[in-house]
Write a protein that holds these residues in place. Sequence first.
Motif, PDB file in Angstrom:
ATOM      1  N   VAL A   1      15.104 -20.352  17.100  1.00 53.40           N
ATOM      2  CA  VAL A   1      15.536 -19.209  16.291  1.00 53.40           C
ATOM      3  C   VAL A   1      14.953 -19.287  14.884  1.00 53.40           C
ATOM      4  CG1 VAL A   1      17.534 -18.008  15.334  1.00 53.40           C
ATOM      5  CG2 VAL A   1      17.678 -19.025  17.616  1.00 53.40           C
ATOM      6  N   THR A   2      14.426 -18.150  14.430  1.00 53.44           N
ATOM      7  CA  THR A   2      13.932 -18.028  13.059  1.00 53.44           C
ATOM      8  C   THR A   2      14.547 -16.793  12.438  1.00 53.44           C
ATOM      9  OG1 THR A   2      11.810 -18.996  13.706  1.00 53.44           O
ATOM     10  CG2 THR A   2      11.886 -17.834  11.595  1.00 53.44           C
ATOM     11  N   ARG A   3      15.103 -16.952  11.238  1.00 49.83           N
ATOM     12  CA  ARG A   3      15.646 -15.808  10.507  1.00 49.83           C
ATOM     13  C   ARG A   3      14.660 -15.406   9.408  1.00 49.83           C
ATOM     14  NH1 ARG A   3      20.578 -17.920  12.284  1.00 49.83           N
ATOM     15  NH2 ARG A   3      22.113 -16.289  12.786  1.00 49.83           N
ATOM     16  N   SER A   4      14.470 -14.105   9.268  1.00 48.03           N
ATOM     17  CA  SER A   4      13.558 -13.629   8.246  1.00 48.03           C
ATOM     18  C   SER A   4      13.956 -12.205   7.847  1.00 48.03           C
ATOM     19  CB  SER A   4      12.118 -13.668   8.741  1.00 48.03           C
ATOM     20  OG  SER A   4      11.226 -13.514   7.663  1.00 48.03           O
ATOM     21  N   GLN A   5      13.127 -11.598   7.041  1.00 45.49           N
ATOM     22  CA  GLN A   5      13.457 -10.273   6.508  1.00 45.49           C
ATOM     23  C   GLN A   5      12.211  -9.406   6.468  1.00 45.49           C
ATOM     24  OE1 GLN A   5      16.628  -9.606   3.335  1.00 45.49           O
ATOM     25  NE2 GLN A   5      14.761  -9.690   2.130  1.00 45.49           N
ATOM     26  N   SER A   6      12.326  -8.219   7.042  1.00 49.29           N
ATOM     27  CA  SER A   6      11.253  -7.246   6.955  1.00 49.29           C
ATOM     28  C   SER A   6      11.732  -6.099   6.057  1.00 49.29           C
ATOM     29  CB  SER A   6      10.882  -6.743   8.359  1.00 49.29           C
ATOM     30  OG  SER A   6       9.719  -5.948   8.311  1.00 49.29           O
ATOM     31  N   HIS A   7      10.968  -4.998   6.035  1.00 52.85           N
ATOM     32  CA  HIS A   7      11.308  -3.934   5.083  1.00 52.85           C
ATOM     33  C   HIS A   7      10.970  -2.554   5.632  1.00 52.85           C
ATOM     34  CE1 HIS A   7      10.373  -7.614   2.826  1.00 52.85           C
ATOM     35  NE2 HIS A   7      11.331  -7.236   2.014  1.00 52.85           N
ATOM     36  N   ASN A   8      11.880  -1.629   5.421  1.00 50.41           N
ATOM     37  CA  ASN A   8      11.578  -0.212   5.512  1.00 50.41           C
ATOM     38  C   ASN A   8      11.082   0.257   4.148  1.00 50.41           C
ATOM     39  OD1 ASN A   8      12.511  -0.019   8.178  1.00 50.41           O
ATOM     40  ND2 ASN A   8      14.587   0.506   7.543  1.00 50.41           N
ATOM     41  N   VAL A   9      10.220   1.263   4.143  1.00 55.89           N
ATOM     42  CA  VAL A   9       9.728   1.841   2.885  1.00 55.89           C
ATOM     43  C   VAL A   9      10.270   3.261   2.794  1.00 55.89           C
ATOM     44  CG1 VAL A   9       7.714   2.376   1.487  1.00 55.89           C
ATOM     45  CG2 VAL A   9       7.637   0.448   3.085  1.00 55.89           C
ATOM     46  N   ILE A  10      10.906   3.584   1.648  1.00 53.99           N
ATOM     47  CA  ILE A  10      11.579   4.874   1.501  1.00 53.99           C
ATOM     48  C   ILE A  10      11.175   5.525   0.180  1.00 53.99           C
ATOM     49  CG2 ILE A  10      13.791   6.092   1.599  1.00 53.99           C
ATOM     50  CD1 ILE A  10      15.061   3.510   2.652  1.00 53.99           C
ATOM     51  N   ALA A  11      10.781   6.794   0.281  1.00 54.55           N
ATOM     52  CA  ALA A  11      10.505   7.597  -0.915  1.00 54.55           C
ATOM     53  C   ALA A  11      11.208   8.944  -0.744  1.00 54.55           C
ATOM     54  CB  ALA A  11       9.006   7.791  -1.099  1.00 54.55           C
ATOM     55  N   LYS A  12      11.318   9.689  -1.835  1.00 58.94           N
ATOM     56  CA  LYS A  12      12.034  10.962  -1.739  1.00 58.94           C
ATOM     57  C   LYS A  12      11.548  11.957  -2.777  1.00 58.94           C
ATOM     58  CE  LYS A  12      15.853   9.913  -4.921  1.00 58.94           C
ATOM     59  NZ  LYS A  12      17.311   9.945  -5.134  1.00 58.94           N
TER      60      LYS A  12
ATOM     61  N   TYR B   1       0.831  -1.208   0.000  1.00 59.13           N
ATOM     62  CA  TYR B   1       0.000   0.000   0.000  1.00 59.13           C
ATOM     63  C   TYR B   1       0.865   1.257   0.000  1.00 59.13           C
ATOM     64  CZ  TYR B   1      -3.521   3.422   1.471  1.00 59.13           C
ATOM     65  OH  TYR B   1      -4.355   4.514   1.544  1.00 59.13           O
ATOM     66  N   LEU B   2       1.908   1.268   0.823  1.00 62.81           N
ATOM     67  CA  LEU B   2       2.769   2.454   0.907  1.00 62.81           C
ATOM     68  C   LEU B   2       3.507   2.693  -0.405  1.00 62.81           C
ATOM     69  CD1 LEU B   2       4.214   2.048   4.519  1.00 62.81           C
ATOM     70  CD2 LEU B   2       2.397   3.588   3.746  1.00 62.81           C
ATOM     71  N   GLU B   3       4.031   1.626  -0.991  1.00 64.76           N
ATOM     72  CA  GLU B   3       4.697   1.761  -2.293  1.00 64.76           C
ATOM     73  C   GLU B   3       3.762   2.400  -3.315  1.00 64.76           C
ATOM     74  OE1 GLU B   3       7.598  -1.359  -3.898  1.00 64.76           O
ATOM     75  OE2 GLU B   3       6.290  -2.517  -2.581  1.00 64.76           O
ATOM     76  N   GLU B   4       2.559   1.870  -3.413  1.00 65.03           N
ATOM     77  CA  GLU B   4       1.612   2.362  -4.407  1.00 65.03           C
ATOM     78  C   GLU B   4       1.224   3.807  -4.143  1.00 65.03           C
ATOM     79  OE1 GLU B   4      -0.623   2.661  -7.711  1.00 65.03           O
ATOM     80  OE2 GLU B   4       0.846   1.105  -7.167  1.00 65.03           O
ATOM     81  N   GLN B   5       1.025   4.172  -2.889  1.00 63.53           N
ATOM     82  CA  GLN B   5       0.645   5.544  -2.571  1.00 63.53           C
ATOM     83  C   GLN B   5       1.771   6.523  -2.886  1.00 63.53           C
ATOM     84  OE1 GLN B   5      -2.515   6.573  -1.607  1.00 63.53           O
ATOM     85  NE2 GLN B   5      -2.897   4.442  -2.179  1.00 63.53           N
ATOM     86  N   PHE B   6       2.993   6.177  -2.520  1.00 61.10           N
ATOM     87  CA  PHE B   6       4.123   7.059  -2.848  1.00 61.10           C
ATOM     88  C   PHE B   6       4.263   7.203  -4.363  1.00 61.10           C
ATOM     89  CE2 PHE B   6       6.088   6.060   1.463  1.00 61.10           C
ATOM     90  CZ  PHE B   6       5.981   7.358   1.936  1.00 61.10           C
ATOM     91  N   ARG B   7       4.054   6.112  -5.083  1.00 63.68           N
ATOM     92  CA  ARG B   7       4.152   6.154  -6.542  1.00 63.68           C
ATOM     93  C   ARG B   7       3.070   7.068  -7.127  1.00 63.68           C
ATOM     94  NH1 ARG B   7       3.976   1.135  -7.162  1.00 63.68           N
ATOM     95  NH2 ARG B   7       6.217   0.744  -7.243  1.00 63.68           N
ATOM     96  N   GLN B   8       1.840   6.931  -6.641  1.00 69.89           N
ATOM     97  CA  GLN B   8       0.755   7.767  -7.137  1.00 69.89           C
ATOM     98  C   GLN B   8       0.985   9.253  -6.821  1.00 69.89           C
ATOM     99  OE1 GLN B   8      -3.101   6.446  -5.848  1.00 69.89           O
ATOM    100  NE2 GLN B   8      -2.846   4.356  -6.645  1.00 69.89           N
TER     101      GLN B   8
ATOM    102  N   GLY C   1       3.771  10.698  -6.786  1.00 72.60           N
ATOM    103  CA  GLY C   1       4.882  11.217  -7.577  1.00 72.60           C
ATOM    104  C   GLY C   1       6.187  11.287  -6.823  1.00 72.60           C
ATOM    105  N   ALA C   2       6.240  10.700  -5.618  1.00 75.57           N
ATOM    106  CA  ALA C   2       7.497  10.631  -4.865  1.00 75.57           C
ATOM    107  C   ALA C   2       8.372   9.545  -5.481  1.00 75.57           C
ATOM    108  CB  ALA C   2       7.224  10.336  -3.399  1.00 75.57           C
TER     109      ALA C   2
END
Length: 552
Positions: free
Chosen positions: A292-303, A67-74, A76-77
């Motif tokens: 122990v479980t290894r995994s990956q999360s994400h920060n969302v960055i626009a500019k 959702y955040l990716e799409e909103q930043f894209r819409q 124009g960031a």
Amino acid sequence: MYYKRFTAAIAALAFVACNTPEKTKNGETDASAFSADSLVRHIKVLSADSFEGRKPFTEGEKKTIGYLEEQFRQLGAEPGNGSSYLQDVPMIDILSEPEPVMKVQAASGVMELKGLDEYVLSTPKTDSVIRLSNVPVVFAGYGVVAPEYNWNDYEGLDVKGKIVMVLVNDPGFNNGDTTLFKGKTMTYYGRWTYKFEEAARQGARGCLVIHSTAAASYPFSVVQNNWHTSELRLDNKDEKLLDAQGWITMEAAKKLIMAGGQDTGIIAKADIRGFRAQQLNATVSTGIKTKVTRSQSHNVIAKITGSKYPDEYVLYTAHWDHLGIGKPDARGDSIYNGALDNASGTAALLEFARVWKSQKTPPERTIVFLAVTAEEQGLLGSAYYAQHPVYPLAKTVGVLNVDEVNNYGRTKDIMVVGQGQSEMEDLLKEEAEKLGRYISYDATPEAGHYFRSDHFSFAKAGVPALAQGFGIDVIGKDKEYGRKMQEAFNTQHYHGPSDEYNTSWDLSGAVDDLQLLFMVGKRLAYGHNWPGWKAGSEFKAERDKSAAERAR
């Protein structure tokens, strides 16, 4: 009666008039584009049941970052990490299963401390089993090394391979001396996270923080909630880690001190300059199993790239995560929606992007919008960014963080968390006064709220960071009303399934606050000054290094 109502109405209209952002030369207002309706739209989506409480590693995360990716894209960031809006954040999920007792061996004999009742223990390590066998114990005061305060609890002390037992908060809290550290106001040295970090740097095997409800600002039951639960941490392979870390009740700590042949009076002596740590004539033994479980999360960055100084950066931050699905409440609701905490702050981040994109004149410095993961697990997403910055921290001008917005109406004040820390506070004060508002301060600085949200990850790295809270001086009400509204959220909804969007919310105050943060950002984005830390701040030295780096 009529006169009083008439006077109040005139006063309210006057406040509204002076609380409107200045108009630009072409007649448009720079900050007037902020919209409560737009905030609500994003909050409703992000806090919907279908987003499952936005916990990292879940379907809720996938929906949120999508959702955040799409909103930043819409909006124009631009993508903020090369061609991507995402920054991968590798993490480890560790479920600690400590043994039910800790055995204490002393000259007076053997005794046992009961897990959960008297202490809470976990490990940040990934070993399948951690075994502590007859490990010596040291009472190390507050466990603080603070050169700017001429204080070193570890001076002349070798704690390698030992357990250090330290007090929560810092010496100024209990001493009553307002000139010692920052008096009642907690510094970073008072936080339990710092205690663990410093103990690891000193080579200790473990650290037990002695709990006090007043000094910690919460009861022991809060830390008991971490018994036999999983904890996330960053997957930093070169990080110094303790074998065991946790909390111990004051009563149990005193039992351990006496068993070790010392008088409990040494606890009070730790408040006095010149205190020297005491080795106890006692050892402890216990163990911890892990899953122990290894995994990956994400920060969302626009500019939005700066037109004149594109390699200098102003950051707006908020955490997108919450607690996911957990224990049902009395209503049977198990989804921790996190509408205020922090769908509202994430919605604000999208609003900042929209309003910045609407400006006729683009910013001279680059504006970065950073939505971070795993704040609720210990500021992990922001900590990862600070350790692996997409944009150099030495070229990062300042950070404006939003962790919850005001949902109960317009206020004359806007609160600053962390009074006297950085010059960002002065910028906010100046902008507030232009709009007929004023800044207030955290009423309980001893609780260390400045160290509990994502701006702090940047502060540790030396970047001036503004922690804004919402005011209590509600227009048309008294301050007690604002206090009660905050208290009601903290006691009834904070970190519970009932933190849901409600149509009774009044986000007009949120809009006012966001306008102020926009204006502070504007001061930074259209200027070339570098706000710094104030004298006495524990983060000043790190920023001074950055200033020297920029000068080269």
